[in-house]
Motif scaffolding. Structure first.
Motif, PDB file in Angstrom:
ATOM      1  N   UNK A 158      13.652  -2.451  -8.411  1.00  8.49           N
ATOM      2  CA  UNK A 158      12.412  -2.831  -7.831  1.00  8.49           C
ATOM      3  C   UNK A 158      11.607  -2.041  -8.863  1.00  8.49           C
ATOM      4  N   UNK A 159      10.274  -2.332  -8.569  1.00  8.17           N
ATOM      5  CA  UNK A 159       8.991  -1.463  -9.383  1.00  8.17           C
ATOM      6  C   UNK A 159       8.132  -1.164  -8.419  1.00  8.17           C
ATOM      7  N   UNK A 160       7.174  -0.117  -8.712  1.00  4.34           N
ATOM      8  CA  UNK A 160       6.096   0.314  -7.943  1.00  4.34           C
ATOM      9  C   UNK A 160       5.004   0.393  -8.890  1.00  4.34           C
ATOM     10  N   UNK A 220      -3.397   4.793   6.117  1.00  9.18           N
ATOM     11  CA  UNK A 220      -3.556   4.507   7.529  1.00  9.18           C
ATOM     12  C   UNK A 220      -3.577   3.066   7.540  1.00  9.18           C
ATOM     13  N   UNK A 221      -4.005   2.411   6.493  1.00 10.47           N
ATOM     14  CA  UNK A 221      -4.152   0.734   6.592  1.00 10.47           C
ATOM     15  C   UNK A 221      -2.800   0.322   6.394  1.00 10.47           C
ATOM     16  N   UNK A 236       5.845   9.645  -3.968  1.00  3.07           N
ATOM     17  CA  UNK A 236       5.415   8.211  -3.420  1.00  3.07           C
ATOM     18  C   UNK A 236       6.270   7.235  -3.633  1.00  3.07           C
ATOM     19  N   UNK A 237       6.882   7.118  -5.065  1.00  5.20           N
ATOM     20  CA  UNK A 237       7.790   6.213  -5.434  1.00  5.20           C
ATOM     21  C   UNK A 237       9.219   6.485  -4.445  1.00  5.20           C
ATOM     22  N   UNK A 257       0.799  -1.070  -0.087  1.00  5.28           N
ATOM     23  CA  UNK A 257      -0.236   0.042   0.092  1.00  5.28           C
ATOM     24  C   UNK A 257       0.959   1.318  -0.078  1.00  5.28           C
ATOM     25  N   UNK A 258       0.386   2.466  -0.191  1.00  6.43           N
ATOM     26  CA  UNK A 258       0.946   3.865   0.100  1.00  6.43           C
ATOM     27  C   UNK A 258       1.492   3.453   1.349  1.00  6.43           C
TER      28      UNK A 258
END
Length: 602
Positions: A121-123, A83-84, A131-132, A78-79
């Motif tokens: 790696x990848x996102x 919050x999760x 965010x990356x 997740x990002x």
């Protein structure tokens, strides 16, 4: 330690895969294919991937295998700011899966913080640069105890494209990459080898994990109260055995996922679930005798609505392509991601993008091992970058930096003479009865001021040097990318960071009687009166008109003479060129990565 390998790690929402290939060597005549990396102890290709799940035991420890009683944690990816997001679990998973990578692929070596491999790696495709960057930093914190770090990150759909990319370009062709994974369906569209799609075209709602949720919802809806009875009974058994920390639903959904994948791999439509939580909890199976989840039905019918939504998304994609290119025609489609094992995906893609009148016009490429497509593309892209960087450094090495320095010095001197000499002419006009000797002195002072202490002159010289150098390096970057990737990279905003350059002072002898500059100014003053040197009067006061005419003439002659003057330096210009070359190679390599075919974050 010398680098020998490139490792591409694709940590997907549903499963994790890795790929290993050799680093670029100048003698390579073709890109080596490499091979899938083992994340498990197995020779079975499909078995080399891992489901992206981790287990948390009663003692709070995490493991890639369950140690009953244990809870299962899925949806780890997740990002970072969500919050999760479960940072503790995800960090443990990353570190342990990289440890498995090193354990089961002995050619990869780590010694004293040095490795014989690059790891990349990848996102997710739609993530922003910030965010990356945050994601990459989190990964590097996770593996910090292992003594090395990830080198860079690329978005997943671009990596998927690169696995099957024709690096010579695809002139006049539109290529679509559909990366269908557990969490998202990512789309990359290329025209003439250039990416034209918007990352917003990808869909973050229709990943294949929706299928197991759909099956579970269908089960609960059709079982009426029976499902709730079994779930409640299971929770009572867990609580009675001090295992209330285990949530049954994630375990059930994970079991549904495994059955779904097996069905699609084997081409089976009949779905059958028989499951209880004795293995997960370590509780005697007899305690679950009345609490077993049982469900069966036709898989295609159960997910029909979901399939319709995916099909509608393909139509939206077709419309986006038409709006972007003026035509919905697609020449080649690459199906990647584990969800592409579902046969209906290919059928729907062919229906939406194919031409019934000419079905052979559309080329659909089904990868033999779609779960490795992103990992393979990550490694292959880094290899191509290395090749392009090698070309770039070779081209930079051929630049004559000594000549650039001389040219910049000459151009800056001419420009400075033009800019500074007008002020000298204006100052001379304010001197009543000014003599030729005084005029010469003023022009000599102006020339002497062109030194490292004169900010205006330093700026002129630096601007000239870096303007020329930037043009050469920009052309080298463009040519290197074009020769490697077959695309013309737009570099209108290309710039080089500046570094300090040594600037020499005028030789005192040149500004003294008999010296080159001194004699040029003297000659110009004499020529301004068309006089012979032996009759020219240096100390005679000049009338205003004569004074002004002489000053203007000297300025014009001096500007012209500076274009042909022979410059000498108080340092070894060739040694300076060598040091500049090393610095420019370092800067150019950094700029190359920031101006690559697909933008990434480092």
């Amino acid at each position: 330690m010398e680098k020998e390998y490139i490792v591409g790690l694709d940590l997907g929402h549903g499963e994790t895969a890795a790929w290993i290939m050799p680093v670029f060597r100048p003698a390579d005549t073709a890109i080596p294919d490499g091979h899938s990396a083992r994340l498990r102890r197995t020779n079975d290709i499909a078995g080399r991937v891992r489901h992206t799940v981790i287990y948390k035991s009663a003692d709070g420890s995490f493991g890639l295998l369950p140690k009953p009683p244990a809870k299962i944690l899925t949806n780890l990816k997740k990002h970072i700011s969500s919050p999760e997001f479960n940072a503790e679990a995800f960090e443990a998973y990353i570190r342990q899966v990289v440890e498995q990578l090193l354990l089961h692929n002995p050619e990869l070596k780590v010694e004293n913080g040095s490795t014989n491999f690059y790891i990349c790696m990848a996102c997710p495709t739609r993530w922003s640069d910030d965010e990356r960057t945050e994601y990459l930093a989190f990964f590097n914190r996770a593996i910090a105890p292992l003594g090395f770090s990830f080198d860079w990150i690329i978005n997943e759909s671009d990596a998927a494209f690169f696995t099957h990319a024709d690096l010579s370009g695809t002139p006049g062709k539109t290529v679509l990459v559909i990366d269908y994974g557990s969490s998202t369906i990512d789309y990359t569209v290329l025209r003439d080898g250039r990416k034209i799609s918007d990352d917003a075209w990808s869909n973050e709602q229709l990943g294949a994990s929706m299928i197991e949720r759909t099956i579970l919802q269908h089960y609960r809806r059709t079982a009426d109260d029976e499902f709730d009875r079994i779930l409640t009974g299971t929770q009572i058994v867990l609580q009675r055995n001090n295992c209330s920390f285990i949530a049954p639903l994630p375990w059930i959904q994970y079991e549904i996922r495994k059955i779904k994948e097996r069905n699609y791999t084997e081409g089976q439509n009949h779905f059958r679930l028989e499951y209880h939580l004795s293995v997960a909890s370590g509780i005697d199976i007899n305690e679950f005798s009345d609490f077993r989840f049982n469900f069966e039905g036709p898989l295609n019918d159960i997910i029909a609505k979901y399939r319709d939504e995916v099909k509608a998304d393909f139509r939206r994609l077709r419309d986006n392509i038409a709006a972007k290119t003026g035509s919905s025609r697609v020449d080649r489609i690459i199906l990647s991601g584990g969800a592409c094992i579902m046969q209906w995906v290919r059928e729907d893609v062919k229906e939406i993008f194919g031409d019934p009148a000419n079905p052979s016009a559309l080329e659909i490429h089904d990868d033999d091992a779609p779960q490795f497509v992103v990992a393979h593309g990550i490694a292959k892209y880094f290899y191509a970058q290395q090749k392009a960087l090698h070309l770039l450094i070779s081209k930079i090495s051929s630049i004559d930096f000594a000549a650039l320095y001389r040219q910049a010095d000459e151009a800056a001197t001419v420009r400075a003479t033009e800019d500074f000499s007008q002020a000298v002419v204006d100052a001379i006009r304010d001197i009543p009865g000014c003599t030729a000797a005084t005029m010469r002195e003023r022009f000599i002072e102006m020339m002497r001021s062109m030194d490292p202490d004169n900010a205006a002159y330093v700026r002129l010289f630096t601007d000239e040097f870096f303007r020329s150098l930037t043009t050469h390096v920009r052309d080298a970057v463009r040519e290197s990318v074009n020769e490697t990737f077959g695309v013309d990279l737009p570099l209108d905003d290309f710039s080089l960071p500046r570094f300090t350059l040594p600037i020499t002072r005028w030789d005192d002898d040149s500004l003294s009687p008999g010296g080159g500059i001194y004699e040029k100014i003297s000659s110009a003053l004499i020529a301004s009166k068309s006089s012979f040197a032996f009759i020219f009067k240096w100390d005679n006061p000049r009338a205003d008109a004569e004074r002004d005419e002489m000053a203007r003439y000297v300025r014009t002659r001096l500007i012209s003479d500076m274009r042909t003057i022979d410059f000498s330096y108080g340092f070894d210009i060739d040694a300076l060129a060598d040091s500049q070359l090393a610095e420019i190679k370092r800067i150019a390599a950094d700029l190359f990565y920031r101006h690559q075919l697909f933008r990434t974050t480092f």
